[in-house]
Design a protein around this motif. Structure first.
Motif, mmCIF file in Angstrom:
data_model
loop_
_atom_site.group_PDB
_atom_site.id
_atom_site.type_symbol
_atom_site.label_atom_id
_atom_site.label_comp_id
_atom_site.label_asym_id
_atom_site.label_seq_id
_atom_site.Cartn_x
_atom_site.Cartn_y
_atom_site.Cartn_z
ATOM 1 N N ILE A 99 -10.876 2.101 -24.957
ATOM 2 C CA ILE A 99 -10.767 3.034 -23.635
ATOM 3 C C ILE A 99 -10.039 4.125 -23.923
ATOM 4 O O ILE A 99 -8.749 4.153 -24.248
ATOM 5 C CB ILE A 99 -10.225 2.163 -22.329
ATOM 6 C CG1 ILE A 99 -10.863 0.720 -22.279
ATOM 7 C CG2 ILE A 99 -10.655 2.849 -21.069
ATOM 8 C CD1 ILE A 99 -12.362 0.529 -22.195
ATOM 9 N N HIS A 102 -0.844 -1.443 -15.561
ATOM 10 C CA HIS A 102 -1.983 -2.576 -15.892
ATOM 11 C C HIS A 102 -1.374 -4.010 -15.619
ATOM 12 O O HIS A 102 -0.335 -4.536 -16.003
ATOM 13 C CB HIS A 102 -2.324 -2.369 -17.489
ATOM 14 C CG HIS A 102 -3.598 -2.889 -17.943
ATOM 15 N ND1 HIS A 102 -3.691 -4.573 -17.739
ATOM 16 C CD2 HIS A 102 -4.776 -2.699 -18.417
ATOM 17 C CE1 HIS A 102 -4.696 -4.727 -18.269
ATOM 18 N NE2 HIS A 102 -5.630 -3.580 -18.530
ATOM 19 N N ILE A 114 -6.456 0.205 -25.698
ATOM 20 C CA ILE A 114 -6.328 1.197 -24.736
ATOM 21 C C ILE A 114 -5.624 2.528 -25.595
ATOM 22 O O ILE A 114 -4.561 2.083 -25.874
ATOM 23 C CB ILE A 114 -5.822 0.892 -23.380
ATOM 24 C CG1 ILE A 114 -6.522 -0.149 -22.723
ATOM 25 C CG2 ILE A 114 -5.569 2.278 -22.562
ATOM 26 C CD1 ILE A 114 -5.796 -0.823 -21.685
ATOM 27 N N ASP A 124 -12.581 -7.531 -27.533
ATOM 28 C CA ASP A 124 -11.485 -7.056 -26.681
ATOM 29 C C ASP A 124 -11.263 -5.490 -26.741
ATOM 30 O O ASP A 124 -10.689 -5.211 -27.729
ATOM 31 C CB ASP A 124 -10.284 -7.792 -27.163
ATOM 32 C CG ASP A 124 -9.049 -7.541 -26.390
ATOM 33 O OD1 ASP A 124 -9.243 -7.121 -25.047
ATOM 34 O OD2 ASP A 124 -7.869 -7.961 -26.521
ATOM 35 N N PRO A 125 -11.300 -4.675 -26.029
ATOM 36 C CA PRO A 125 -11.187 -3.219 -26.082
ATOM 37 C C PRO A 125 -9.466 -2.932 -25.909
ATOM 38 O O PRO A 125 -8.894 -3.647 -25.269
ATOM 39 C CB PRO A 125 -11.821 -2.591 -24.813
ATOM 40 C CG PRO A 125 -12.604 -3.689 -24.238
ATOM 41 C CD PRO A 125 -12.136 -5.058 -24.485
ATOM 42 N N GLN A 182 -11.965 -2.001 -18.732
ATOM 43 C CA GLN A 182 -11.513 -2.652 -20.139
ATOM 44 C C GLN A 182 -12.419 -4.332 -19.846
ATOM 45 O O GLN A 182 -13.101 -4.707 -20.957
ATOM 46 C CB GLN A 182 -10.162 -3.053 -20.202
ATOM 47 C CG GLN A 182 -9.857 -3.680 -21.419
ATOM 48 C CD GLN A 182 -8.362 -3.792 -21.455
ATOM 49 O OE1 GLN A 182 -7.724 -3.967 -20.614
ATOM 50 N NE2 GLN A 182 -7.748 -3.831 -22.673
#
Length: 531
Positions: free
Chosen positions: A488, A449, A434, A431-432, A421
């Motif tokens: 992701i 995480h 998830i 900003d990815p 990430q």
């Protein structure tokens, strides 16, 4: 010449029973203390997917949830707000629940009386080391607090049956406890027919017994009031919980496509019965059978109490026996029935254990102890034991390793996802977010995480059944602030992701088997097609 021993007085017997009941309390507290120390100091298990899911629910306290009532989330939420978000704090309510079940089983056995002061301690040992109760007190699923609610409700019902004092407050407590049990697991509803039949049977056995009407009516009202959060949430969301429960049975109206024709595998029923008798409650099942054969020779109020506890067990056994003709029954579904049978099994033990020769009662008790000695270390230290030399040669090694994967390696994966990430954020300047292909995978990533971020579940978008993530506002994949961002993607291959989510492109990461990166999120397939 030796004189025969004089019988003990009622006062002496009561004092002895109180001492043994005191031992039950000390035993339950000892088990609780050891359990908490184990959870804090040497618990080798990571959270399972369901545990992580319930923890994620607890970050979004609500009236209820898609597949379960709100009880489990409320308990975890209280514990983590008091002690933090460490794994032991998530599982702390399970340890409390396990000791409450021990206390309730010991107390019920003492309430049955029958002049056997050691019986409550035998019941406490069974409640502590029966494999299904021992294991569920270690993991924070719905089962441990549900079993405690079942046991406490049964204890209150037995107190109502065996007391000569005013029982109005006991009826109130019974109604609230049943309601709390339903907030934890809907199977608690199966206790109600057992209570009704058991009380009716007791009244027939004891013509002088009068339970009245106001008490039972008040219990029903309080139970319904306690269950209101479930009804409120479902009313607000179109009753999805009903669809979820029907989906489990493959029935019309469920959240899964119903079977086009009925199919039955006899192994389902054989396995359901064998698992309960031989794995869930080995030894206890034999003692229960022996005890029930002697019920007609037992004096009241023990006989009516035993019948009440027995009737509370049969509806849950009976329903899941019928379910086994439609689908494969999971081992824990009917397990609550054994809780009210533990006091029944314990009442016949003390005198039988002291009798000369080897008899079925001793065989049943020794089976319980033997299974406890084998199962307890395996449950407590399974991952450590699996690393011992030569274990890989055992025939069941592969099955155990597969089971242990459900409670291991999630932290490692979450840290890997965090690194990916960060790399994608530096690469794209965005900003990815998830997405997990399954709610359990998504919850585990969210828990392990480092930043405990919001993690999305793509299960329903990919064609699987819904989950609570489809009802949380912050986990909706329709959020406009997600559009254009990278993601992701965890849990399946790009060819599967494109069936449910639309990206400008998706790239599989060569060093990671089922982790991909999606660039330029455009929405779910359904919403994209509508545009």
């Amino acid at each position: 010449m030796n004189r025969p021993a004089e019988p003990r007085s009622c006062t002496s017997l009561a004092d002895t029973e109180n001492r043994w009941l005191g031992r039950v309390v000390r035993f339950a507290l000892l088990i609780f203390a050891l359990r908490v120390l184990y959870l804090i100091l040497d618990n080798p298990y990571e959270l399972a997917g369901d545990e992580a899911q319930y923890w994620d629910w607890s970050r979004r306290i609500d009236w209820s949830y898609y597949s379960k009532g709100p009880g489990i989330a409320w308990l975890i939420g209280l514990s983590t707000r008091l002690f933090g978000h460490e794994a032991w704090a998530v599982r702390f309510p399970a340890a409390v629940s396990g000791s409450l079940t021990i206390l309730a089983c010991g107390w019920m056995t003492a309430r049955l009386g029958h002049g056997q002061p050691r019986a409550p301690f035998y019941a406490a040992v069974m409640a502590a080391f029966a494999p299904f109760l021992f294991a569920t007190s270690q993991f924070m699923t719905i089962d441990a607090p549900f079993f405690a609610a079942w046991a406490i409700a049964a204890a209150i019902a037995l107190r109502i049956l065996t007391t000569s004092r005013s029982t109005l407050w006991l009826w109130c407590a019974l109604g609230i406890t049943v309601g709390v049990g339903v907030l934890l697991k809907y199977t608690m509803l199966l206790l109600i027919p057992g209570l009704v039949i058991g009380f009716v049977s007791a009244c027939r056995l004891r013509p002088g017994l009068r339970l009245g009407r106001s008490g039972p009516l008040l219990a029903v009202v309080l139970a319904l009031v306690t269950m209101l959060p479930i009804a409120i949430w479902n009313q607000m969301n179109g009753w999805p919980t009903v669809a979820h429960l029907l989906g489990h049975l493959g029935a019309p109206g469920g959240d899964l496509e119903p079977a086009r024709r009925w199919f039955y595998n006899p192994l389902w029923t054989l396995e359901a019965v064998a698992v309960q008798m031989l794995l869930i409650a080995p030894g206890i099942s034999l003692l229960v059978i022996l005890a029930l054969r002697r019920v007609s020779f037992v004096d009241d109020p023990t006989r009516s109490g035993i019948r009440l506890l027995t009737w509370m067990a049969w509806p849950v056994f009976g329903l899941y026996f019928l379910v086994s003709f439609a689908t494969n029954v999971e081992a824990n579904w009917p397990a609550a029935g054994w809780i009210t049978l533990i006091p029944v099994a314990a009442v016949g033990l003390p005198t039988r254990l002291c009798s000369p020769g080897y008899n079925p009662w001793k065989f049943g008790w020794h089976a319980i102890l033997t299974i406890a000695v084998i199962a307890a270390p395996l449950i407590l230290f399974g991952p450590h034991l699996m690393r011992a030399p030569g274990v890989h040669l055992l025939p069941f090694h592969g099955a155990i390793e597969k089971g242990l994967q459900r409670v291991s390696r999630s932290e490692e994966e979450a840290l890997c996802v965090a690194e990916i990430q960060q790399r994608i954020a530096e690469e794209t300047g965005l900003d990815p977010f998830i997405v997990g292909a399954h709610y359990g995978r998504a919850a585990l990533i969210a828990y392990y995480h480092p930043g405990h971020p919001v993690v999305f579940s793509g299960a329903s978008a990919l064609g699987d059944r819904e989950s609570s993530y489809d009802y949380f506002a912050d986990t909706s994949l329709e959020r406009e602030d997600l559009l254009g961002r990278p993601a992701i993607l965890i849990g399946t291959q790009p060819r599967k992701w494109v069936t449910g989510l639309v990206f400008e492109r998706i790239e599989a990461l060569p060093d990671h088997r089922d982790i991909s990166v999606g660039y330029g999120y455009l929405g779910t397939t359904e919403s994209f097609d509508e545009r």
